[in-house]
Write a protein that holds these residues in place. Structure first.
Motif, PDB file in Angstrom:
ATOM      1  N   LEU A 268       0.822  -1.238  -0.100  1.00 65.46           N
ATOM      2  CA  LEU A 268      -0.088   0.160   0.007  1.00 65.46           C
ATOM      3  C   LEU A 268       0.983   1.268  -0.003  1.00 65.46           C
ATOM      4  CD1 LEU A 268      -2.726   1.255   0.042  1.00 65.46           C
ATOM      5  CD2 LEU A 268      -2.568   1.111   2.641  1.00 65.46           C
ATOM      6  N   LYS A 269       1.958   1.304   0.855  1.00 62.35           N
ATOM      7  CA  LYS A 269       2.796   2.423   0.820  1.00 62.35           C
ATOM      8  C   LYS A 269       3.198   2.826  -0.501  1.00 62.35           C
ATOM      9  CE  LYS A 269       6.827   4.191   3.237  1.00 62.35           C
ATOM     10  NZ  LYS A 269       7.728   3.995   4.588  1.00 62.35           N
ATOM     11  N   ASP A 270       3.726   1.707  -1.418  1.00 61.62           N
ATOM     12  CA  ASP A 270       4.261   2.020  -2.674  1.00 61.62           C
ATOM     13  C   ASP A 270       2.943   2.526  -3.615  1.00 61.62           C
ATOM     14  OD1 ASP A 270       6.976   1.345  -2.016  1.00 61.62           O
ATOM     15  OD2 ASP A 270       6.275  -0.797  -2.324  1.00 61.62           O
ATOM     16  N   VAL A 271       1.957   1.838  -3.511  1.00 56.15           N
ATOM     17  CA  VAL A 271       0.580   2.170  -4.231  1.00 56.15           C
ATOM     18  C   VAL A 271       0.350   3.568  -4.111  1.00 56.15           C
ATOM     19  CG1 VAL A 271      -1.668   2.037  -4.359  1.00 56.15           C
ATOM     20  CG2 VAL A 271      -0.294   0.062  -4.386  1.00 56.15           C
ATOM     21  N   MET A 272       0.564   4.161  -2.623  1.00 55.24           N
ATOM     22  CA  MET A 272       0.257   5.622  -2.433  1.00 55.24           C
ATOM     23  C   MET A 272       1.091   6.428  -2.990  1.00 55.24           C
ATOM     24  SD  MET A 272      -0.980   4.723   1.643  1.00 55.24           S
ATOM     25  CE  MET A 272      -0.635   6.717   2.087  1.00 55.24           C
ATOM     26  N   TYR A 273       2.556   6.095  -3.073  1.00 50.33           N
ATOM     27  CA  TYR A 273       3.616   6.817  -3.464  1.00 50.33           C
ATOM     28  C   TYR A 273       3.553   6.990  -5.090  1.00 50.33           C
ATOM     29  CZ  TYR A 273       8.243   8.425  -4.657  1.00 50.33           C
ATOM     30  OH  TYR A 273       9.233   9.053  -5.378  1.00 50.33           O
TER      31      TYR A 273
ATOM     32  N   GLY B  25      -0.245   8.938  -5.787  1.00 50.93           N
ATOM     33  CA  GLY B  25      -0.443  10.171  -4.977  1.00 50.93           C
ATOM     34  C   GLY B  25      -1.519  10.086  -4.239  1.00 50.93           C
ATOM     35  N   LEU B  26      -2.250   8.958  -4.116  1.00 52.62           N
ATOM     36  CA  LEU B  26      -3.536   8.941  -3.370  1.00 52.62           C
ATOM     37  C   LEU B  26      -3.372   8.871  -1.900  1.00 52.62           C
ATOM     38  CD1 LEU B  26      -5.584   6.623  -5.820  1.00 52.62           C
ATOM     39  CD2 LEU B  26      -5.667   9.221  -5.678  1.00 52.62           C
ATOM     40  N   ALA B  27      -4.342   9.048  -1.153  1.00 51.49           N
ATOM     41  CA  ALA B  27      -4.192   8.608   0.182  1.00 51.49           C
ATOM     42  C   ALA B  27      -4.806   7.416   0.341  1.00 51.49           C
ATOM     43  CB  ALA B  27      -5.100   9.773   0.961  1.00 51.49           C
ATOM     44  N   ARG B  28      -4.273   6.591   1.593  1.00 49.77           N
ATOM     45  CA  ARG B  28      -4.840   5.251   1.749  1.00 49.77           C
ATOM     46  C   ARG B  28      -6.486   5.169   1.789  1.00 49.77           C
ATOM     47  NH1 ARG B  28      -4.435   0.742   5.382  1.00 49.77           N
ATOM     48  NH2 ARG B  28      -6.244   0.780   6.711  1.00 49.77           N
TER      49      ARG B  28
ATOM     50  N   LYS C 106     -11.476   3.650  -1.182  1.00 47.69           N
ATOM     51  CA  LYS C 106     -12.831   4.132  -1.485  1.00 47.69           C
ATOM     52  C   LYS C 106     -12.826   3.809  -3.105  1.00 47.69           C
ATOM     53  CE  LYS C 106     -15.389   8.594  -2.185  1.00 47.69           C
ATOM     54  NZ  LYS C 106     -16.110   8.044  -3.508  1.00 47.69           N
ATOM     55  N   TYR C 107     -11.870   4.193  -3.756  1.00 48.71           N
ATOM     56  CA  TYR C 107     -11.774   3.656  -5.313  1.00 48.71           C
ATOM     57  C   TYR C 107     -12.051   2.296  -5.338  1.00 48.71           C
ATOM     58  CZ  TYR C 107     -10.268   8.611  -6.573  1.00 48.71           C
ATOM     59  OH  TYR C 107     -10.236   9.823  -6.843  1.00 48.71           O
TER      60      TYR C 107
END
Length: 64
Positions: free
Chosen positions: A6-11, A14-17, A22-23
């Motif tokens: 998740l940390k990499d997905v967010m990076y 640019g989306l928040a957790r 939600k998406y």
């Protein structure tokens, strides 16, 4: 094929957790792969495809 956390997905996105989840709930973001009881990851290529689709959507809107 590579799985990312998740940390990499967010990076990368640019989306928040909370926005990522939600998406996912809205069916507009790739679902994670379960790696265990409380451990998930995303397929990196699916995240990249989602980003490319967003870029294509932007370009279509801009050209219209």
């Amino acid at each position: 094929m590579r799985l990312i956390k998740l940390k990499d997905v967010m990076y990368i996105t640019g989306l928040a957790r909370s926005t990522v989840y939600k998406y996912i709930a809205d069916g507009i973001f790739p679902k994670p792969v379960s790696l265990g009881e409380r451990n998930v990851a995303w397929v990196e290529s699916e995240i990249q495809d989602w980003i490319f689709a967003k870029i294509a959507q932007r370009d279509e809107e801009f050209d219209s």
